[in-house]
Design a protein around this motif. Sequence first.
Motif, PDB file in Angstrom:
ATOM      1  N   ALA A   4      50.240  75.933  67.905  1.00 11.83           N
ATOM      2  CA  ALA A   4      49.016  75.136  67.704  1.00 11.83           C
ATOM      3  C   ALA A   4      48.013  75.472  68.804  1.00 11.83           C
ATOM      4  CB  ALA A   4      49.338  73.651  67.727  1.00 11.83           C
ATOM      5  N   ARG A   5      46.743  75.460  68.444  1.00 10.23           N
ATOM      6  CA  ARG A   5      45.680  75.682  69.423  1.00 10.23           C
ATOM      7  C   ARG A   5      44.953  74.369  69.707  1.00 10.23           C
ATOM      8  NH1 ARG A   5      42.107  79.946  66.666  1.00 10.23           N
ATOM      9  NH2 ARG A   5      43.080  79.138  64.755  1.00 10.23           N
ATOM     10  N   LEU A   6      44.390  74.289  70.903  1.00 13.38           N
ATOM     11  CA  LEU A   6      43.627  73.107  71.290  1.00 13.38           C
ATOM     12  C   LEU A   6      42.337  73.530  71.979  1.00 13.38           C
ATOM     13  CD1 LEU A   6      44.865  69.779  72.756  1.00 13.38           C
ATOM     14  CD2 LEU A   6      43.020  70.976  73.931  1.00 13.38           C
ATOM     15  N   PHE A   7      41.233  72.943  71.552  1.00 12.38           N
ATOM     16  CA  PHE A   7      39.936  73.172  72.174  1.00 12.38           C
ATOM     17  C   PHE A   7      39.495  71.900  72.882  1.00 12.38           C
ATOM     18  CE2 PHE A   7      40.207  76.420  69.001  1.00 12.38           C
ATOM     19  CZ  PHE A   7      39.578  77.519  69.575  1.00 12.38           C
ATOM     20  N   ALA A   8      39.118  72.049  74.141  1.00 19.01           N
ATOM     21  CA  ALA A   8      38.675  70.911  74.947  1.00 19.01           C
ATOM     22  C   ALA A   8      37.222  71.132  75.355  1.00 19.01           C
ATOM     23  CB  ALA A   8      39.560  70.747  76.173  1.00 19.01           C
ATOM     24  N   ILE A   9      36.323  70.259  74.884  1.00 20.41           N
ATOM     25  CA  ILE A   9      34.929  70.247  75.347  1.00 20.41           C
ATOM     26  C   ILE A   9      34.886  69.381  76.593  1.00 20.41           C
ATOM     27  CG2 ILE A   9      32.592  69.482  74.830  1.00 20.41           C
ATOM     28  CD1 ILE A   9      33.076  70.126  71.922  1.00 20.41           C
ATOM     29  N   VAL A  10      34.403  69.930  77.705  1.00 16.63           N
ATOM     30  CA  VAL A  10      34.475  69.206  78.976  1.00 16.63           C
ATOM     31  C   VAL A  10      33.123  69.135  79.664  1.00 16.63           C
ATOM     32  CG1 VAL A  10      36.894  69.820  79.357  1.00 16.63           C
ATOM     33  CG2 VAL A  10      35.083  71.284  80.278  1.00 16.63           C
ATOM     34  N   ILE A  11      32.985  68.100  80.487  1.00 14.40           N
ATOM     35  CA  ILE A  11      31.893  67.968  81.448  1.00 14.40           C
ATOM     36  C   ILE A  11      32.533  67.547  82.763  1.00 14.40           C
ATOM     37  CG2 ILE A  11      30.121  67.370  79.744  1.00 14.40           C
ATOM     38  CD1 ILE A  11      30.553  64.422  80.505  1.00 14.40           C
ATOM     39  N   GLU A  47      46.118  77.508  83.852  1.00 16.32           N
ATOM     40  CA  GLU A  47      47.269  76.635  84.095  1.00 16.32           C
ATOM     41  C   GLU A  47      47.903  76.204  82.775  1.00 16.32           C
ATOM     42  OE1 GLU A  47      48.334  72.313  86.170  1.00 16.32           O
ATOM     43  OE2 GLU A  47      46.388  73.259  86.545  1.00 16.32           O
ATOM     44  N   PHE A  48      47.078  75.859  81.817  1.00 15.34           N
ATOM     45  CA  PHE A  48      47.607  75.503  80.497  1.00 15.34           C
ATOM     46  C   PHE A  48      48.356  76.673  79.883  1.00 15.34           C
ATOM     47  CE2 PHE A  48      44.434  71.984  80.340  1.00 15.34           C
ATOM     48  CZ  PHE A  48      45.263  70.974  79.880  1.00 15.34           C
ATOM     49  N   ARG A  49      47.751  77.843  79.897  1.00 13.28           N
ATOM     50  CA  ARG A  49      48.332  78.996  79.213  1.00 13.28           C
ATOM     51  C   ARG A  49      49.607  79.478  79.898  1.00 13.28           C
ATOM     52  NH1 ARG A  49      45.222  81.771  75.335  1.00 13.28           N
ATOM     53  NH2 ARG A  49      43.581  80.379  74.618  1.00 13.28           N
ATOM     54  N   ASP A  50      49.676  79.319  81.214  1.00 13.08           N
ATOM     55  CA  ASP A  50      50.908  79.666  81.921  1.00 13.08           C
ATOM     56  C   ASP A  50      52.066  78.770  81.506  1.00 13.08           C
ATOM     57  OD1 ASP A  50      49.646  81.694  83.250  1.00 13.08           O
ATOM     58  OD2 ASP A  50      49.365  80.578  85.127  1.00 13.08           O
ATOM     59  N   LYS A  51      51.746  77.608  80.973  1.00 13.15           N
ATOM     60  CA  LYS A  51      52.775  76.678  80.501  1.00 13.15           C
ATOM     61  C   LYS A  51      53.010  76.792  78.996  1.00 13.15           C
ATOM     62  CE  LYS A  51      51.705  73.274  84.113  1.00 13.15           C
ATOM     63  NZ  LYS A  51      52.971  73.414  84.868  1.00 13.15           N
ATOM     64  N   GLY A  52      52.483  77.846  78.390  1.00  9.41           N
ATOM     65  CA  GLY A  52      52.730  78.090  76.974  1.00  9.41           C
ATOM     66  C   GLY A  52      51.822  77.334  76.030  1.00  9.41           C
ATOM     67  N   MET A  53      50.707  76.807  76.526  1.00  7.37           N
ATOM     68  CA  MET A  53      49.790  76.039  75.691  1.00  7.37           C
ATOM     69  C   MET A  53      48.528  76.845  75.410  1.00  7.37           C
ATOM     70  SD  MET A  53      50.138  72.186  77.288  1.00  7.37           S
ATOM     71  CE  MET A  53      50.389  72.624  79.008  1.00  7.37           C
ATOM     72  N   LEU A  54      48.182  76.997  74.135  1.00  5.84           N
ATOM     73  CA  LEU A  54      47.028  77.786  73.722  1.00  5.84           C
ATOM     74  C   LEU A  54      45.771  76.910  73.770  1.00  5.84           C
ATOM     75  CD1 LEU A  54      48.647  79.656  70.695  1.00  5.84           C
ATOM     76  CD2 LEU A  54      48.419  80.446  73.067  1.00  5.84           C
ATOM     77  N   VAL A  55      45.325  76.623  74.996  1.00  5.45           N
ATOM     78  CA  VAL A  55      44.201  75.724  75.237  1.00  5.45           C
ATOM     79  C   VAL A  55      42.970  76.543  75.634  1.00  5.45           C
ATOM     80  CG1 VAL A  55      43.307  73.846  76.679  1.00  5.45           C
ATOM     81  CG2 VAL A  55      45.685  73.816  75.892  1.00  5.45           C
ATOM     82  N   SER A  56      41.850  76.227  75.000  1.00  4.38           N
ATOM     83  CA  SER A  56      40.570  76.844  75.342  1.00  4.38           C
ATOM     84  C   SER A  56      39.614  75.747  75.800  1.00  4.38           C
ATOM     85  CB  SER A  56      39.974  77.579  74.135  1.00  4.38           C
ATOM     86  OG  SER A  56      40.846  78.605  73.693  1.00  4.38           O
ATOM     87  N   ILE A  57      39.041  75.915  76.988  1.00  6.16           N
ATOM     88  CA  ILE A  57      38.160  74.904  77.578  1.00  6.16           C
ATOM     89  C   ILE A  57      36.721  75.406  77.487  1.00  6.16           C
ATOM     90  CG2 ILE A  57      37.687  73.523  79.629  1.00  6.16           C
ATOM     91  CD1 ILE A  57      40.559  74.032  80.520  1.00  6.16           C
ATOM     92  N   VAL A  58      35.852  74.601  76.877  1.00  9.40           N
ATOM     93  CA  VAL A  58      34.485  75.054  76.593  1.00  9.40           C
ATOM     94  C   VAL A  58      33.469  73.989  77.008  1.00  9.40           C
ATOM     95  CG1 VAL A  58      35.257  76.461  74.650  1.00  9.40           C
ATOM     96  CG2 VAL A  58      34.511  74.110  74.251  1.00  9.40           C
ATOM     97  N   HIS A  59      32.227  74.456  77.207  1.00  6.00           N
ATOM     98  CA  HIS A  59      31.110  73.553  77.464  1.00  6.00           C
ATOM     99  C   HIS A  59      30.706  72.859  76.156  1.00  6.00           C
ATOM    100  CE1 HIS A  59      30.326  74.702  81.579  1.00  6.00           C
ATOM    101  NE2 HIS A  59      30.331  75.987  81.257  1.00  6.00           N
ATOM    102  N   PRO A  60      29.956  71.766  76.248  1.00  9.91           N
ATOM    103  CA  PRO A  60      29.414  71.146  75.032  1.00  9.91           C
ATOM    104  C   PRO A  60      28.580  72.148  74.238  1.00  9.91           C
ATOM    105  CG  PRO A  60      29.130  69.683  76.907  1.00  9.91           C
ATOM    106  CD  PRO A  60      29.621  70.987  77.453  1.00  9.91           C
ATOM    107  N   VAL A  61      28.525  71.982  72.929  1.00  8.53           N
ATOM    108  CA  VAL A  61      27.738  72.867  72.078  1.00  8.53           C
ATOM    109  C   VAL A  61      26.274  72.833  72.498  1.00  8.53           C
ATOM    110  CG1 VAL A  61      26.994  73.307  69.707  1.00  8.53           C
ATOM    111  CG2 VAL A  61      29.359  72.620  70.164  1.00  8.53           C
TER     112      VAL A  61
END
Length: 560
Positions: free
Chosen positions: A181-188, A206-220
């Motif tokens: 599963a993938r996860l997208f995080a919009i952050v400020i 850090e997420f990916r080193d733990k086996g988590m397919l996380v992408s961290i992005v700015h607000p649209v």
Amino acid sequence: MWPDHAPRRFVLLGIFLTFFTAILIITRFTVSGNAHIRPILDKIQHPSLPTAPKPPSAPKPPEEPEPGECTEHLGWLEHYQFTYPIKYVSRDIIARARADKERPSLTILEKPLFAGFTTLDTADSHTVKFEKCYPPLELDVPHGVLMPSDASNMIFGLQTTMGRLRATVKHLARWLPNTGARLFAIVIEAEGVPAADDAMTALEKEFRDKGMLVSIVHPVQPEDSFAQRYFSLSNVMYGARDEKTQWVVHIDDDTFFPSMWDLQEELKKHDSKKPLYLGSLSEDWWAVNHYGLMGFGGAGIILSLPMAEIIDNHTQECKEHLRTTAGDISVMDCIYQFSTTKLTHIPSLHQVDMHGDLSGFYESGREMLSLHHWKEGSTTGYKLEMEKMHLVADVCDSCFLQRWQFPNELLLSNGFSITSYPEGSLSGNKPGVVGAVTGMKVDKIDLMQMEKTWGDEINVLHSLAPVRDKLPDGKKISYKLLDSVLVKGEEVGAPGQKVVRQVYFKEGADKGGIDTVLVLNWRSAGPDPKPPVEPEPANSDAPAPVNRDTHLRIRGRTMT
């Protein structure tokens, strides 16, 4: 002179008396002295019917052996800095998979959980000999191992601050890694303050080193409000779809899925090719009545890909004309405005909108596909260390929060508490002289009803019923989970096995009271499962799948 028929009367009378006497003799002989001839007579009367065999007696459950002596090495207790002496008891538990894979709300056992408390002080010695110890106890669970789950058909999305996302790593690590599963995080960083790119890159690694397919992005859009950031997650997830994607899921940073296997099993019941809107109502009827029949965001809002496409096609109309600051309401408004789809309610997804003491909820044995509002700072005011509570799932998956009732009115709510109830209140029989003779009944607690321990008076008839009133203070004794850690099997006589040690604790009742520690050492009954087929490796050196720029380009399209 006798009439002519008088002799005939005497003859008939004699025959009758002779016949009656013979019947009495035969009857007495058959019943008292020769009852064994009855089967023979039956065979003569019914020659075609064989003698009915006796029904087999039900096998007796194996009795718990008498407790014997054992020795434990308790140096590990020093980490907790208890005030000694303490009352201590422990038991090894073997999780055995049920053949039907079911997860009962409650399992009632005739075997005791513990042999009895021992008062000890490790200052004397870390090696303690106990006079009464039971052998390992086997408990039936849905799965004897942590079930590998392929969730590559799902994309999750959340929006939060960098600080809260950092604190969420250990919680996401309980259910997201190695699922595909993938996860997208919009952050400020904070409202009106963008997050720094280098900090985002480091946290993503850090997420990916733990086996988590996380992408961290700015607000649209840099100026997006809270609700707009939340709503735009649908666009981000839909834009990142691939040939496997079936579902996109809005979550909060404190949404927790105890079993990805169970979540996938639930989604199999729904046709992802149709425009579907899956979620759960608030437990509070006031919130439902006020905000609408919608999926409340903390429980998880699950959209099929066709539904996500409808939202994506109407982003401009929906995102720019929000009637509220709540993101989940904005998603509902867009769905109801541009489709005929209505919410498909999944009650086992939980928003958890109660406040105060939630022990009745967590001790209910209900199915929990998702949990919410357990994090520090949540509106419920009830902080839980979910990563510790959930650790037992490593050896038995869906056994998290499963319940077992033991003699002496003891209830285990796995990963949350061990609770001692008033005498006779679970069994319904009060022991003692009177009870032993007459079977005197007491008020029995119905454990199928959820105890209303929360502080607010809210209507939960549609969501949590059946419920029962909270027990008066002091009526039950609760030992709450203090810690849960992985230990080497060698420490508990199970070399080579993964063992989860749960430490339940209750502080002394008064100033001079003694603290109580109960320990369960969980391991699986079966061999370790074969490692699941790994999804695409999370390569931290690979380019991020999502551009962090304000203008977000995904799969060859630009969203502005």
